[in-house]
Design a protein around this motif. Structure first.
Motif, PDB file in Angstrom:
ATOM      1  N   ALA A 252       0.831  -1.206   0.000  1.00 58.15           N
ATOM      2  CA  ALA A 252       0.000   0.000   0.000  1.00 58.15           C
ATOM      3  C   ALA A 252       0.870   1.263   0.000  1.00 58.15           C
ATOM      4  CB  ALA A 252      -0.934  -0.006   1.214  1.00 58.15           C
ATOM      5  N   TYR A 253       1.954   1.238   0.765  1.00 59.39           N
ATOM      6  CA  TYR A 253       2.839   2.405   0.815  1.00 59.39           C
ATOM      7  C   TYR A 253       3.559   2.602  -0.516  1.00 59.39           C
ATOM      8  CZ  TYR A 253       6.461   5.660   2.270  1.00 59.39           C
ATOM      9  OH  TYR A 253       7.288   6.763   2.349  1.00 59.39           O
ATOM     10  N   TYR A 254       3.968   1.504  -1.132  1.00 62.91           N
ATOM     11  CA  TYR A 254       4.612   1.582  -2.448  1.00 62.91           C
ATOM     12  C   TYR A 254       3.671   2.210  -3.474  1.00 62.91           C
ATOM     13  CZ  TYR A 254       6.591  -0.070  -6.887  1.00 62.91           C
ATOM     14  OH  TYR A 254       7.089  -0.146  -8.168  1.00 62.91           O
ATOM     15  N   PRO A 261      10.245  -1.417   0.195  1.00 66.84           N
ATOM     16  CA  PRO A 261      10.791  -1.643   1.540  1.00 66.84           C
ATOM     17  C   PRO A 261      12.318  -1.599   1.566  1.00 66.84           C
ATOM     18  CG  PRO A 261       9.067  -3.237   1.059  1.00 66.84           C
ATOM     19  CD  PRO A 261       9.357  -2.512  -0.220  1.00 66.84           C
ATOM     20  N   ASP A 262      12.958  -1.805   0.398  1.00 65.11           N
ATOM     21  CA  ASP A 262      14.422  -1.784   0.316  1.00 65.11           C
ATOM     22  C   ASP A 262      14.961  -0.399  -0.045  1.00 65.11           C
ATOM     23  OD1 ASP A 262      14.481  -4.572   0.793  1.00 65.11           O
ATOM     24  OD2 ASP A 262      14.066  -4.936  -1.332  1.00 65.11           O
ATOM     25  N   ALA A 281      -8.047   6.851  -2.926  1.00 63.15           N
ATOM     26  CA  ALA A 281      -8.214   6.835  -1.477  1.00 63.15           C
ATOM     27  C   ALA A 281      -7.324   5.755  -0.881  1.00 63.15           C
ATOM     28  CB  ALA A 281      -9.676   6.573  -1.129  1.00 63.15           C
ATOM     29  N   ALA A 282      -6.858   5.978   0.328  1.00 65.84           N
ATOM     30  CA  ALA A 282      -5.996   4.990   0.986  1.00 65.84           C
ATOM     31  C   ALA A 282      -6.683   3.638   1.068  1.00 65.84           C
ATOM     32  CB  ALA A 282      -5.635   5.487   2.388  1.00 65.84           C
ATOM     33  N   ILE A 288      -6.229  -3.162  -2.789  1.00 65.45           N
ATOM     34  CA  ILE A 288      -5.354  -3.760  -3.806  1.00 65.45           C
ATOM     35  C   ILE A 288      -4.283  -4.605  -3.129  1.00 65.45           C
ATOM     36  CG2 ILE A 288      -3.588  -3.228  -5.526  1.00 65.45           C
ATOM     37  CD1 ILE A 288      -5.300  -0.785  -6.310  1.00 65.45           C
ATOM     38  N   ALA A 289      -3.689  -4.065  -2.075  1.00 58.27           N
ATOM     39  CA  ALA A 289      -2.647  -4.803  -1.351  1.00 58.27           C
ATOM     40  C   ALA A 289      -3.193  -6.095  -0.764  1.00 58.27           C
ATOM     41  CB  ALA A 289      -2.063  -3.917  -0.249  1.00 58.27           C
ATOM     42  N   ALA A 290      -4.387  -6.046  -0.197  1.00 63.90           N
ATOM     43  CA  ALA A 290      -4.988  -7.249   0.392  1.00 63.90           C
ATOM     44  C   ALA A 290      -5.221  -8.312  -0.678  1.00 63.90           C
ATOM     45  CB  ALA A 290      -6.302  -6.886   1.078  1.00 63.90           C
ATOM     46  N   TYR A 291      -5.681  -7.892  -1.848  1.00 63.18           N
ATOM     47  CA  TYR A 291      -5.912  -8.843  -2.938  1.00 63.18           C
ATOM     48  C   TYR A 291      -4.600  -9.470  -3.403  1.00 63.18           C
ATOM     49  CZ  TYR A 291      -6.904 -10.519  -7.675  1.00 63.18           C
ATOM     50  OH  TYR A 291      -6.980 -11.276  -8.810  1.00 63.18           O
ATOM     51  N   LEU A 292      -3.552  -8.653  -3.557  1.00 63.71           N
ATOM     52  CA  LEU A 292      -2.279  -9.181  -4.042  1.00 63.71           C
ATOM     53  C   LEU A 292      -1.667 -10.185  -3.074  1.00 63.71           C
ATOM     54  CD1 LEU A 292      -0.584  -6.008  -5.598  1.00 63.71           C
ATOM     55  CD2 LEU A 292      -1.817  -7.854  -6.750  1.00 63.71           C
TER      56      LEU A 292
END
Length: 299
Positions: A252-254, A261-262, A281-282, A288-292
């Protein structure tokens, strides 16, 4: 002998007619298109950002009032495609299109005049969008500045310049069914993530390898498992849990910042994707992150 020749000729004619019929444009049934004028432009801006429309169609302006005169070049193995003018200009853009015209282009790859569109325009993903989102996007586009002028013509190599075959290609590879089956009790967040990734955000178009040596549809058995760069250089990464060990918060942050993260940063075409994702929206980035993190791993 003459009778055999006549029968053979008749078989050829019938077969050719059948192939021709299969290749004809298949439009949406009227009930699959929202009511004309029902779209909400405010919601449509969200769909616009999720779909990254500006990346291929923006010719000027800014994020608030993009000018969608088109012209962005996409170089592929079959030729060079140029994002068309989708501003509300009456003759050079889509200003004269009805909502049904727009929906058929978006979800069936059929232009108002009946011409097949190439799947460089990701209608194979947009086919999964809801009629309401398509109507909202149409309403938003009509609020933008009209831009005069048309994008350059596509430069497509033979035999891919024969659009007839696209009708058969669609018969084989165009579907509005979800790619990943979610459990019946899947959370609203997970369902939203699937809708965004598989539909308007069209992530699979780049992150999934294609069948038929790269000329077919998406290989859903390796969904989001990475593959050759559609533009010809390098590869697109595997973003399933088998290739990406980031947490949901990392992803999500990416999508918001472009930072991994690196402490690396998104580049190339992904930088444009991040620019669009950052406008969502956040909650949508988190979905999207949860699905991935939930899709089947591709090793």
């Amino acid at each position: 002998m003459r009778r055999a020749v006549a029968i053979g000729a008749s078989v050829v004619v019938v077969a050719a007619g059948a192939v021709w019929a299969l290749a004809l444009p298949q439009r949406l049934p009227p009930e699959a298109v929202a009511a004309e004028g029902s779209g909400d432009a405010r919601r449509g801006r969200v769909v616009f950002n999720a779909g990254g429309c500006a990346s291929c169609h923006m010719s000027g302006g800014d994020a608030e009032a993009p000018e969608l005169g088109g012209g962005e070049a996409l170089e592929t193995a079959v030729g060079t495609f140029h994002g068309p003018n989708i501003s509300p200009h009456e003759t050079d853009g889509i200003g004269a299109w009805s909502l049904a015209d727009f929906a058929n282009a978006m979800q069936r790859g059929v232009a108002p005049g009946g011409q097949h569109l190439y799947p460089a325009f990701p209608y194979t993903s947009y086919a999964r969008m809801t009629p309401g989102d398509v109507a909202d996007l149409h309403a938003f586009l009509l609020t933008l500045p009209p831009v005069e002028g048309r994008a350059p013509q596509n430069e497509i190599a033979f035999p891919f310049d024969l659009r007839f075959g696209l009708g058969l290609w669609k018969r084989a590879f165009l579907s509005d069914a979800p790619v990943v089956d979610l459990p019946s009790d899947a959370s609203a967040q997970l369902q939203r993530g699937r809708y965004l990734v598989e539909g308007p955000a069209h992530c699979g178009e780049c992150h999934t390898p294609r069948t038929l040596g790269g000329y077919g549809g998406l290989d859903t058995a390796r969904w989001l498992g990475g593959g050759p760069n559609p533009e010809g250089e390098g590869t697109v990464p595997n973003i399933t849990p088998g290739g990406l060990d980031w947490s949901e918060s990392d992803i999500a942050y990416y999508l918001e910042s472009g930072f991994t993260p690196d402490f690396d940063v998104a580049g190339g075409a992904m930088a444009d994707v991040i620019d669009n994702m950052a406008l969502l929206a956040a909650e949508d980035r988190e979905a999207i992150a949860a699905y991935l993190r939930a899709v089947p791993a591709v090793e």
